[in-house]
Write a protein that holds these residues in place. Sequence first.
Motif, PDB file in Angstrom:
ATOM      1  N   VAL A 132       0.851  -1.186   0.000  1.00  0.00           N
ATOM      2  CA  VAL A 132       0.000   0.000   0.000  1.00  0.00           C
ATOM      3  C   VAL A 132       0.887   1.237   0.000  1.00  0.00           C
ATOM      4  O   VAL A 132       1.786   1.370   0.840  1.00  0.00           O
ATOM      5  CB  VAL A 132      -0.942   0.031   1.221  1.00  0.00           C
ATOM      6  CG1 VAL A 132      -1.732   1.331   1.247  1.00  0.00           C
ATOM      7  CG2 VAL A 132      -1.888  -1.167   1.202  1.00  0.00           C
ATOM      8  N   LEU A 179       0.997   5.402   0.277  1.00  0.00           N
ATOM      9  CA  LEU A 179       0.254   6.563   0.758  1.00  0.00           C
ATOM     10  C   LEU A 179       0.955   7.832   0.303  1.00  0.00           C
ATOM     11  O   LEU A 179       2.039   8.168   0.788  1.00  0.00           O
ATOM     12  CB  LEU A 179       0.150   6.559   2.289  1.00  0.00           C
ATOM     13  CG  LEU A 179      -0.590   5.396   2.947  1.00  0.00           C
ATOM     14  CD1 LEU A 179      -0.683   5.628   4.455  1.00  0.00           C
ATOM     15  CD2 LEU A 179      -1.979   5.228   2.354  1.00  0.00           C
ATOM     16  N   ALA A 183      -3.316   5.187  -2.036  1.00  0.00           N
ATOM     17  CA  ALA A 183      -4.238   6.223  -1.571  1.00  0.00           C
ATOM     18  C   ALA A 183      -3.555   7.577  -1.683  1.00  0.00           C
ATOM     19  O   ALA A 183      -2.353   7.697  -1.442  1.00  0.00           O
ATOM     20  CB  ALA A 183      -4.651   5.948  -0.128  1.00  0.00           C
ATOM     21  N   GLN A 230      -9.197   4.988  -1.129  1.00  0.00           N
ATOM     22  CA  GLN A 230      -9.161   5.993  -0.077  1.00  0.00           C
ATOM     23  C   GLN A 230      -8.449   5.411   1.149  1.00  0.00           C
ATOM     24  O   GLN A 230      -8.549   4.211   1.423  1.00  0.00           O
ATOM     25  CB  GLN A 230     -10.580   6.422   0.300  1.00  0.00           C
ATOM     26  CG  GLN A 230     -11.344   7.117  -0.818  1.00  0.00           C
ATOM     27  CD  GLN A 230     -10.729   8.451  -1.189  1.00  0.00           C
ATOM     28  OE1 GLN A 230     -10.348   9.233  -0.313  1.00  0.00           O
ATOM     29  NE2 GLN A 230     -10.634   8.712  -2.484  1.00  0.00           N
ATOM     30  N   LEU A 231      -7.730   6.277   1.861  1.00  0.00           N
ATOM     31  CA  LEU A 231      -7.057   5.826   3.078  1.00  0.00           C
ATOM     32  C   LEU A 231      -8.101   5.430   4.126  1.00  0.00           C
ATOM     33  O   LEU A 231      -9.004   6.207   4.443  1.00  0.00           O
ATOM     34  CB  LEU A 231      -6.161   6.941   3.624  1.00  0.00           C
ATOM     35  CG  LEU A 231      -5.524   6.687   4.996  1.00  0.00           C
ATOM     36  CD1 LEU A 231      -4.651   5.439   4.974  1.00  0.00           C
ATOM     37  CD2 LEU A 231      -4.703   7.902   5.432  1.00  0.00           C
ATOM     38  N   SER A 232      -7.944   4.213   4.660  1.00  0.00           N
ATOM     39  CA  SER A 232      -8.849   3.725   5.699  1.00  0.00           C
ATOM     40  C   SER A 232      -8.145   2.605   6.452  1.00  0.00           C
ATOM     41  O   SER A 232      -7.221   1.971   5.929  1.00  0.00           O
ATOM     42  CB  SER A 232     -10.145   3.190   5.082  1.00  0.00           C
ATOM     43  OG  SER A 232      -9.874   2.014   4.332  1.00  0.00           O
ATOM     44  N   LEU A 261      -5.503  -0.702   5.044  1.00  0.00           N
ATOM     45  CA  LEU A 261      -4.210  -1.057   5.629  1.00  0.00           C
ATOM     46  C   LEU A 261      -4.211  -2.418   6.305  1.00  0.00           C
ATOM     47  O   LEU A 261      -3.144  -3.003   6.519  1.00  0.00           O
ATOM     48  CB  LEU A 261      -3.796   0.020   6.637  1.00  0.00           C
ATOM     49  CG  LEU A 261      -3.647   1.435   6.071  1.00  0.00           C
ATOM     50  CD1 LEU A 261      -3.230   2.400   7.172  1.00  0.00           C
ATOM     51  CD2 LEU A 261      -2.653   1.472   4.931  1.00  0.00           C
ATOM     52  N   LEU A 310       3.840  -1.114   3.830  1.00  0.00           N
ATOM     53  CA  LEU A 310       3.289   0.238   3.694  1.00  0.00           C
ATOM     54  C   LEU A 310       4.420   1.152   3.251  1.00  0.00           C
ATOM     55  O   LEU A 310       5.479   1.183   3.881  1.00  0.00           O
ATOM     56  CB  LEU A 310       2.713   0.729   5.024  1.00  0.00           C
ATOM     57  CG  LEU A 310       2.214   2.185   5.053  1.00  0.00           C
ATOM     58  CD1 LEU A 310       1.044   2.366   4.090  1.00  0.00           C
ATOM     59  CD2 LEU A 310       1.818   2.595   6.470  1.00  0.00           C
ATOM     60  N   SER A 350      -3.141  14.180  -4.554  1.00  0.00           N
ATOM     61  CA  SER A 350      -4.361  14.007  -3.764  1.00  0.00           C
ATOM     62  C   SER A 350      -5.248  15.237  -3.887  1.00  0.00           C
ATOM     63  O   SER A 350      -4.761  16.365  -3.991  1.00  0.00           O
ATOM     64  CB  SER A 350      -4.022  13.754  -2.298  1.00  0.00           C
ATOM     65  OG  SER A 350      -5.197  13.658  -1.523  1.00  0.00           O
ATOM     66  N   LEU A 384      -4.197  14.156   3.479  1.00  0.00           N
ATOM     67  CA  LEU A 384      -3.860  12.762   3.766  1.00  0.00           C
ATOM     68  C   LEU A 384      -3.097  12.739   5.079  1.00  0.00           C
ATOM     69  O   LEU A 384      -2.038  13.353   5.199  1.00  0.00           O
ATOM     70  CB  LEU A 384      -3.011  12.181   2.629  1.00  0.00           C
ATOM     71  CG  LEU A 384      -2.942  10.655   2.523  1.00  0.00           C
ATOM     72  CD1 LEU A 384      -4.313  10.075   2.184  1.00  0.00           C
ATOM     73  CD2 LEU A 384      -1.936  10.240   1.447  1.00  0.00           C
ATOM     74  N   LEU A 425      -1.807  10.236   8.407  1.00  0.00           N
ATOM     75  CA  LEU A 425      -1.599   8.927   9.013  1.00  0.00           C
ATOM     76  C   LEU A 425      -1.828   9.042  10.519  1.00  0.00           C
ATOM     77  O   LEU A 425      -1.078   9.728  11.216  1.00  0.00           O
ATOM     78  CB  LEU A 425      -0.186   8.429   8.718  1.00  0.00           C
ATOM     79  CG  LEU A 425       0.150   7.020   9.208  1.00  0.00           C
ATOM     80  CD1 LEU A 425      -0.674   5.978   8.478  1.00  0.00           C
ATOM     81  CD2 LEU A 425       1.649   6.741   9.030  1.00  0.00           C
ATOM     82  N   HIS A 455      -4.798   4.110  11.958  1.00  0.00           N
ATOM     83  CA  HIS A 455      -4.281   3.478  10.745  1.00  0.00           C
ATOM     84  C   HIS A 455      -3.128   2.534  11.070  1.00  0.00           C
ATOM     85  O   HIS A 455      -3.067   1.407  10.565  1.00  0.00           O
ATOM     86  CB  HIS A 455      -3.813   4.549   9.759  1.00  0.00           C
ATOM     87  CG  HIS A 455      -4.901   5.473   9.316  1.00  0.00           C
ATOM     88  ND1 HIS A 455      -4.787   6.850   9.376  1.00  0.00           N
ATOM     89  CD2 HIS A 455      -6.143   5.213   8.826  1.00  0.00           C
ATOM     90  CE1 HIS A 455      -5.897   7.394   8.925  1.00  0.00           C
ATOM     91  NE2 HIS A 455      -6.741   6.435   8.590  1.00  0.00           N
TER      92      HIS A 455
END
Length: 298
Positions: free
Chosen positions: A8, A10, A33, A49-51, A55, A61, A79, A83, A85, A89
């Motif tokens: 993933v 980010l 994301a 989308q970040l969620s 994760l 990551l 983006s 965003l 973290l 998460h």
Amino acid sequence: MLTGIRIVFLGGDARQLEVIRKCVDMDAAVSAAGFEKWDAPSPGVNLEQLSPELLSHADVLVLPTVGCDEEGNINALFSSGRLQLLDEHAAALPAGCTVYTGIAKSYLRSLCARHKLKLVELLNRDDVAIYNSIPTAEGALVMAIQNTDFTIHGSTSMVLGMGRTGFTMARALQGLGSTVKVGVRKQEHFARAAEMGWKPFMTGELLQQVSDTDLIFNTIPNMIITAQILTRVPRQCVIIDLASAPGGCDFRYAEKRGIKAMLAPGLPGIVAPKSAGMIMGNALVQSISEEILNKGDQ
């Protein structure tokens, strides 16, 4: 190959696009994301989308070169929104997930430590830092040329610090015909600089060394070009600070004296994002592959 590895990403800038492409080419399962504005996403990348749910299935990551700030905000050029973290998460990441970035600040280090996540800072690797010093030096030379009315050839340049970036910077200036002075903090660096044909001095002597300098390139991430030093710097001198923010120069006093001084972090991503991304991508794939082998041996 990274077949079966779930990665993933980010956020990030143009460099991260190259890293993503590299991982897709290596057959990893890639989600990203913070890339809503990526005009032509690589086939094989799932934009999400970040969620916590995203994760919860990650083996790896990957954060941008500078992971996030002290509030968890992630630089995400592509983006359409913020965003960030957060603790929730990190808590969602599976045990055994490895977090990769270029360089981590204390927020990310604390987050990973709290949730027992392995954190890998790729820019701490000598090979990555050396390769990365090439676009950094090229970008610094571009800035120097754009902000001066004289040639680098025949000028007197000063490089502060003789780490990986400082060494490459000094060698590039020498190749363009500049007289190169190098401020060092270790005797072995003094000897190496002398062997290279540069003019070394210990940084404690900086006040006595700056009066005939046309260009100063700083790589030392501590306040070294102080107001006192700047009183001796010629007004036509240009200072390019390559150290990480906030740099090592008193920019307020430089402006007061009419000296052009610029903080220039992140040059590889600005002047050569494709090359810089390939450097990071190769290092990431190598590191993940080594992790897989190590786990297989256990």
